[in-house]
Scaffold this motif. Sequence first.
Motif, PDB file in Angstrom:
ATOM      1  N   UNK A 138       0.868  -1.174   0.000  1.00 27.49           N
ATOM      2  CA  UNK A 138       0.000   0.000   0.000  1.00 27.49           C
ATOM      3  C   UNK A 138       0.910   1.230   0.000  1.00 27.49           C
ATOM      4  N   UNK A 139       0.979   1.915  -1.135  1.00 29.34           N
ATOM      5  CA  UNK A 139       1.910   3.033  -1.274  1.00 29.34           C
ATOM      6  C   UNK A 139       1.333   4.341  -0.758  1.00 29.34           C
ATOM      7  N   UNK A 140       0.000   4.439  -0.713  1.00 29.77           N
ATOM      8  CA  UNK A 140      -0.624   5.677  -0.254  1.00 29.77           C
ATOM      9  C   UNK A 140      -2.087   5.419   0.082  1.00 29.77           C
ATOM     10  N   UNK A 141      -2.607   6.199   1.023  1.00 28.97           N
ATOM     11  CA  UNK A 141      -4.025   6.146   1.380  1.00 28.97           C
ATOM     12  C   UNK A 141      -4.615   7.537   1.178  1.00 28.97           C
ATOM     13  N   UNK A 142      -5.774   7.595   0.488  1.00 27.92           N
ATOM     14  CA  UNK A 142      -6.469   8.860   0.231  1.00 27.92           C
ATOM     15  C   UNK A 142      -7.857   8.768   0.865  1.00 27.92           C
ATOM     16  N   UNK A 143      -8.180   9.713   1.725  1.00 27.55           N
ATOM     17  CA  UNK A 143      -9.454   9.712   2.437  1.00 27.55           C
ATOM     18  C   UNK A 143     -10.236  10.978   2.120  1.00 27.55           C
TER      19      UNK A 143
END
Length: 262
Positions: free
Chosen positions: A130-135
């Motif tokens: 998981x390279x990035x999380x966008x919320x």
Amino acid sequence: MEKSSQASDGGTRCAVNAFQAGDAPLVRVSAEIPSSKETVLVAGFPGSGLVGSIAVQYLVESLAFTHIGNIVSPLLPAGSLATSGLAQAPFRLYEKGNMLVVLSDVPISDEGSCVIPAKLLEWLCARTVVTEIILVGGVVTGGDGERVFGVATTTDGVEKIKSHCLILPALNITGITGGFLTEACMRKIPATGFLVETNFDVDPRASAAGLSVISGIYGLGLDTAPLIAQADSIEPMLQKLAEDVKKSDVPPTSYDEDVMYG
């Protein structure tokens, strides 16, 4: 304790995991293994104005994501949403390319806001990077606009988003959005969050504002004009979910001078 099994159907691998406390499973993930070795996770949930859930639902439909699995838990309200006669689990996973979307049709309890992000990321990180999380979510301000406030878990992340949204001196984010941000910090996964100003029970226009910012930063090429055009018809359809959110035990994101609480 985690119990897992795998099955294959026509070359598609499916992983089923149950994360347990004693004999009772807290979270069950049943999904195809992500096809990409590196994944960007996007998530939005029922909350203030239903901004997050409307945004990710529109993203999934507009860019033709594929449903790859479900998450169930006694920490989620029991139920199933039927659309055009097709019953679905209320908490689902979708995929397109290297992007994975988490979509929920039900409000998440305070306990679930801690446990579900941890267990979902545990499941994902065992199968992909998981390279990035966008919320994306909503914030109640008492104002009339649809300003987008941004947060990030790294200084590089703040630099990336600060020209696209407003950065507040202080912001306290609760609920499952805060849970995902905290878990991202624990796992050292870069994460960004976009909270859009809203003062309505159901606010598709605020969802469109948040998606426009995200699309601009991440190059999604998403047209939000149809979402704005459908706003009047969307609002009455989602009023029941908005009422359920109000009855849940998670306080809404709200504005108080220089500090926002969610």
